[in-house]
Design a protein around this motif. Structure first.
Motif: not given
Ligand SMILES: Cc1ncc(COP(=O)(O)O)c(C=O)c1O
Length: 405
Positions: A192, A216-217
């Protein structure tokens, strides 16, 4: 699922790729400067035979958005280019991407995963509930402890799962060594890469098999979209991922893909600024009497500082965590409730600086004992540093640490 071979000149630098990759793939001579948002469920076939050829994979084309869409493809091509992957896929969230990546790794009931003890709380919950119920067991280990990893690998797990910079304690793991160890034990490595982003680290270059992002980040970067990506290190795994995306259906929509792709173009600029700001804030916090400990890989006091320098280069990410000396929930509440600029919001990677209390939010799903084991104390606060002027951030922290007013 889209290929990086469409992404532009492989000699381009990262910043150039970020600005250009995925554009210019539209049909026709007059290319739009930005791929349009194709809000279409399906695509009318040019002929009966053409649809057969697209289904058979002998002709490129789109027929149904869950199985491919030009706006989504543009983003996928860009992600594949930035991660150095032959293929990348876009999903509806980071969690959907993690789910798909674990399945694409080929794990089956009876297999085990050796996972980092330091990971996003919901990832741990996914592994210990959903996948455990499917018969895939996870053993957790401190991945800064290579002998402990070696012992875990002796049980022959099917996969090693880690984050490049951990959430929330920003530990940095020796990815090249871990990949080598996993390979030798016959395990695939799933990474990740949300906290580092491909700007700081491209795990496939170190031999990882699958790389996940919560888009999303930092990939999206503006706090306005939810999405996820998986980059596959080889085309066969990429194709399996594509098939799974179609079956699971948790694909990224064209509007979200457009926002993610727009964000991705400025990733190098944002990350550079955010990392520089983070270092400045971390140094300031380290000297503050109300702070017991600061966690930031750019600080010499960080246990993996030397490794981080070797692995990440000149920047160390934009997440800073710290322990209040008065390590209790009430002190955290008093700090958070008087912030004026920094936004208390349970997310990260935004242009704006955000703060979160892991025990309340990202790691709420862990028992107090599990949090204690990982080192997430009652006074731990996480900051996701944005692009603001660092002096303004410091001023806000200063007044909040003094009780506001
Ligand atoms: C490191 C990491 N991975 C994955 C996720 C999940 O991403 P999403 O919220 O997009 O599902 C998060 C969410 O905070 C995260 O911090």
């Amino acid at each position: 699922m889209s290929e990086s071979s469409d992404a532009g000149d492989p000699t381009w630098s990262f910043a150039t790729l970020a600005a250009h990759a995925g554009e210019g793939l539209e049909p026709g001579e007059w290319q739009p400067t930005s791929t349009p948002i194709y809000n279409a469920t399906g695509f009318a076939m040019p002929s009966f035979d053409a649809l057969d050829e697209v289904f058979a994979g002998t002709r490129p084309g789109f027929y149904y958005t869950r199985d491919g869409n030009p706006t989504v493809r543009a983003f996928e091509v860009a992600v594949a280019a930035l991660e150095g992957a032959p293929l990348a896929g876009a999903f509806s969230s980071g969690m959907a991407a993690i789910h798909a990546a674990i399945l694409a790794a080929g794990l089956q009931p009876g297999d085990t995963i050796l996972a980092t003890r330091d990971c996003y709380g919901l990832t741990r919950v996914l592994l210990t509930t959903h996948f455990a119920e499917l018969g895939i067991r996870t053993a957790f280990v401190d991945m800064t402890d290579l002998p402990a990893v070696e012992r875990g690998l002796a049980d022959r797990p099917g996969a090693l799962y880690l984050e490049t910079i951990s959430n929330p304690l920003v530990k940095v793991f020796d990815l090249p060594a871990l990949v080598r160890m996993a390979r030798a034990a016959g395990a695939r490595t799933l990474v990740d890469n949300t906290f580092a982003s491909p700007y700081l680290l491209r795990p496939l270059e170190h031999g990882a098999d699958l790389v996940v992002h919560s888009a999303t980040k930092y990939l999206g970067g503006h706090g306005d979209v939810t999405g996820g990506t998986v980059a596959a290190g080889d085309a066969a795994t990429g194709r399996r991922l594509h098939h799974l995306a179609k079956l699971l259906g948790a694909v990224l929509g064209p509007n979200e893909a457009w926002l993610c792709h727009r964000g991705l173009k400025t990733l190098p600029l944002r990350m550079a600024r955010q990392c520089e700001n983070a270092l400045e804030v971390a140094r300031w916090l380290e000297a503050h009497p109300a702070i017991a400990r600061v966690y930031y890989p750019g600080l010499r006091s960080h246990p993996q500082h030397v490794l981080a320098k070797r692995l990440l280069g000149a920047h160390y990410g934009a997440i800073v965590a710290f322990d209040l000396r008065d390590a209790c929930r009430e002190a955290v509440r008093a700090f958070m409730d008087v912030l004026r600029l920094i936004v208390p919001a349970p997310t990260l990677g935004d242009l704006r600086t955000l703060t979160l209390y892991p025990a309340q939010a990202s790691h709420r799903g862990l028992t107090p004992e599990q949090r204690g084991e990982v080192g997430i104390g009652d006074g731990l606060i996480r900051l996701s540093i944005g692009i603001e002027e660092p002096a303004d951030l410091v001023a806000d922290l200063d007044q909040a640490l003094s009780g506001g007013g």
